[in-house]
Design a protein around this motif. Structure first.
Motif, PDB file in Angstrom:
ATOM      1  N   GLY A 183     -51.903  13.601   6.361  1.00  0.00           N
ATOM      2  CA  GLY A 183     -52.328  14.062   7.715  1.00  0.00           C
ATOM      3  C   GLY A 183     -53.683  14.652   7.553  1.00  0.00           C
ATOM      4  O   GLY A 183     -54.572  14.534   8.268  1.00  0.00           O
ATOM      5  N   VAL A 184     -53.788  15.821   6.561  1.00  0.00           N
ATOM      6  CA  VAL A 184     -55.064  16.428   6.397  1.00  0.00           C
ATOM      7  C   VAL A 184     -56.206  15.670   5.923  1.00  0.00           C
ATOM      8  O   VAL A 184     -57.265  15.654   6.253  1.00  0.00           O
ATOM      9  N   ALA A 185     -55.722  14.728   5.038  1.00  0.00           N
ATOM     10  CA  ALA A 185     -56.710  13.700   4.357  1.00  0.00           C
ATOM     11  C   ALA A 185     -57.223  12.886   5.546  1.00  0.00           C
ATOM     12  O   ALA A 185     -58.480  12.527   5.784  1.00  0.00           O
ATOM     13  N   LEU A 186     -56.427  12.302   6.506  1.00  0.00           N
ATOM     14  CA  LEU A 186     -56.895  11.507   7.573  1.00  0.00           C
ATOM     15  C   LEU A 186     -57.958  12.313   8.481  1.00  0.00           C
ATOM     16  O   LEU A 186     -58.938  11.723   9.079  1.00  0.00           O
ATOM     17  N   GLY A 187     -57.459  13.507   8.792  1.00  0.00           N
ATOM     18  CA  GLY A 187     -58.617  14.364   9.630  1.00  0.00           C
ATOM     19  C   GLY A 187     -59.822  14.478   9.041  1.00  0.00           C
ATOM     20  O   GLY A 187     -60.731  14.171   9.689  1.00  0.00           O
ATOM     21  N   GLY A 188     -60.208  14.544   7.437  1.00  0.00           N
ATOM     22  CA  GLY A 188     -61.283  14.453   7.054  1.00  0.00           C
ATOM     23  C   GLY A 188     -62.041  12.966   7.057  1.00  0.00           C
ATOM     24  O   GLY A 188     -63.285  12.842   7.035  1.00  0.00           O
ATOM     25  N   ILE A 189     -61.049  11.995   6.785  1.00  0.00           N
ATOM     26  CA  ILE A 189     -61.801  10.697   7.098  1.00  0.00           C
ATOM     27  C   ILE A 189     -62.197  10.464   8.414  1.00  0.00           C
ATOM     28  O   ILE A 189     -63.436   9.996   8.605  1.00  0.00           O
ATOM     29  N   ILE A 190     -61.480  10.881   9.481  1.00  0.00           N
ATOM     30  CA  ILE A 190     -61.933  10.651  10.767  1.00  0.00           C
ATOM     31  C   ILE A 190     -63.393  11.476  10.791  1.00  0.00           C
ATOM     32  O   ILE A 190     -64.305  11.058  11.634  1.00  0.00           O
ATOM     33  N   ALA A 191     -63.502  12.510  10.389  1.00  0.00           N
ATOM     34  CA  ALA A 191     -64.923  13.638  10.281  1.00  0.00           C
ATOM     35  C   ALA A 191     -65.753  12.785   9.797  1.00  0.00           C
ATOM     36  O   ALA A 191     -67.085  12.665   9.917  1.00  0.00           O
ATOM     37  N   CYS A 192     -65.475  12.000   8.528  1.00  0.00           N
ATOM     38  CA  CYS A 192     -66.366  11.334   7.882  1.00  0.00           C
ATOM     39  C   CYS A 192     -67.236  10.154   8.590  1.00  0.00           C
ATOM     40  O   CYS A 192     -68.448  10.077   8.693  1.00  0.00           O
TER      41      CYS A 192
END
Length: 432
Positions: A112-121
């Motif tokens: 989930g933490v990675a997904l939040g970063g992917i969305i930010a990107c």
């Protein structure tokens, strides 16, 4: 009809005359040939699109599914004018592993933490696309000339190198098998021709997989492949969706990957323009927006960040078929595969040693593709600006140089990316 949002796609009924005729972006082949070309593009992107999620602990079924959905979204945003497939981006691997602490095998428990970063990107990428649509691409080309983009791309491979090597040196058999996998890919790359050579990663992986099965399941030399998951998996089912978790430090770390995706997409469109003889610059902003929104959508449900694919440029270069309808077919096929748990179960049987060997090759190819940017653009390294920018960027990234600002840490790829852009801007101004 002139001025229509989508092309009219004139039908070309023959590819005869013994030569590969050019099929333009606004032309189409008969349905059987279009479907065949769509399958070929799916196969071309398959190896990398599946490999990236496996290296990050994502669900490969969902990654394939969202690559198809993202491709359709991209198609809609560019009005069917730019031939492109969106697959899993390798630019995310190092930083996703860094923010999640992924061990390299099985599901990623901190996905989930990675997904939040992917969305930010994806959000940053989309905003860049909006800006490009308003003022053009000149500012991007000024900030990121070939010396910068080449260095940043090379850094991705160098930063990932320790991950690949450490993952296959746990025992002697795996170490040797990973080197055998490298050899398999190399043999396919050098001694085959045509489409088989274009699919060197996929075919090399399949060859190494077969050798591993013979040595383990047959000769009992290592951990055998367990096919029970394949037997028990259903043919059709829903992938494992995951919800994003928005943590500021992870988002700040992954958001700068947008710079890399911009460079990849810009290079893709320039290459397609050169191959087709059509100026596609007016679609660059929309292409960035399409890629950015596809990344946001993918990250929102548990998929990987996506990007345009060099493998598909290779297929177009060989076939000279640029019809954008081919990519609609490829996207539909990918979506269908995404809804097959049995397909995903087959992917999960790939041994870690084989996957690690392929990773060594892929990460090496990423590194060399950065150097290729320098060569193709004739970057002059007798110019001290270029020399310093490239040298410092490579060491920052390869050494995983981390900058800490309070509770925030910027890892090696991020430091190298921003360092390259800022250093070039400063030295270029001084030189002027």
């Amino acid at each position: 009809m002139a001025g229509s949002y989508f092309p009219q796609w004139r039908l070309r009924t023959s590819l005869a005359d013994g030569q590969a005729q050019v099929i333009s972006t606004d032309e189409r082949l008969p349905v059987p040939q279009t479907v065949a070309m769509g399958v070929q593009h799916v196969v071309a992107m398959f190896g990398s699109t599946v490999l990236a999620p496996l290296l990050m602990g994502f669900d490969p079924n969902l990654a394939i599914l969202m690559s198809g959905v993202g491709t359709l979204l991209f198609f809609l945003l560019v009005g069917g004018r730019v031939p492109s497939y969106l697959g899993s981006s390798f630019a995310f691997i190092g930083l996703v592993i860094a923010v999640t602490g992924y061990a390299g095998h099985g599901a990623n428990g901190n996905l989930g933490v990675a997904l939040g970063g992917i969305i930010a990107c994806g959000a940053v990428y989309t905003l860049i696309g909006v800006l490009v649509s308003v003022i053009g691409t000149r500012w991007i080309e000024t900030l990121m000339p070939p010396v910068v983009t080449g260095a940043v791309v090379a850094v991705i491979g160098l930063n990932l190198a320790p991950i690949a090597v450490k993952g296959v040196t746990g025992n002697t058999f795996d170490a040797w098998m990973s080197l055998g996998t490298v050899l398999c890919v190399g043999l396919v790359a050098v001694f085959t021709r045509g489409m088989m050579q274009r699919l060197l990663i996929l075919i090399g992986l399949l060859l190494a997989y077969a050798i591993y099965a013979i040595l383990t399941n047959g000769a009992g030399l290592g951990k055998p492949i367990d096919f029970s998951g394949v037997v028990n998996a259903a043919w059709f089912g829903i992938p494992n969706f995951s919800a994003p978790v928005f943590k500021l430090d992870a988002m700040a770390l992954l958001a700068p990957i947008a710079v890399i995706l911009v460079a990849e997409n810009l290079g893709h469109i320039k290459a397609v323009s050169a191959m087709t003889g059509q100026n596609l610059d007016k679609y660059i902003g929309r292409a960035f927006i399409g890629d950015g929104l596809a990344t946001i959508l993918s990250g929102s449900v548990g998929g990987t960040g996506v990007t345009t694919y060099a493998e598909n440029i290779g297929v177009m270069a060989v076939t000279r078929i640029y019809s954008t309808l081919v990519f609609v077919v490829a996207a539909i096929i990918a979506i269908a595969l995404g809804f097959s748990p049995k397909f995903g179960a087959v992917i999960l049987t790939i041994p870690g040693a084989v996957l690690g060997g392929v990773s060594i090759v892929v990460f090496g190819l990423i590194t060399i593709s950065g150097a290729r940017i320098w060569v193709e653009n004739k970057v002059n390294f007798s110019d001290n600006t270029n020399l310093i920018v490239a040298a410092v960027t490579l060491v920052l990234g390869a050494g995983d140089f981390t900058l800490k600002l309070g509770g925030f840490a910027l890892g090696g790829i991020g430091t190298a990316t921003f360092g390259a852009i800022i250093l070039y801007a400063l030295l270029r101004k001084r030189q002027a």
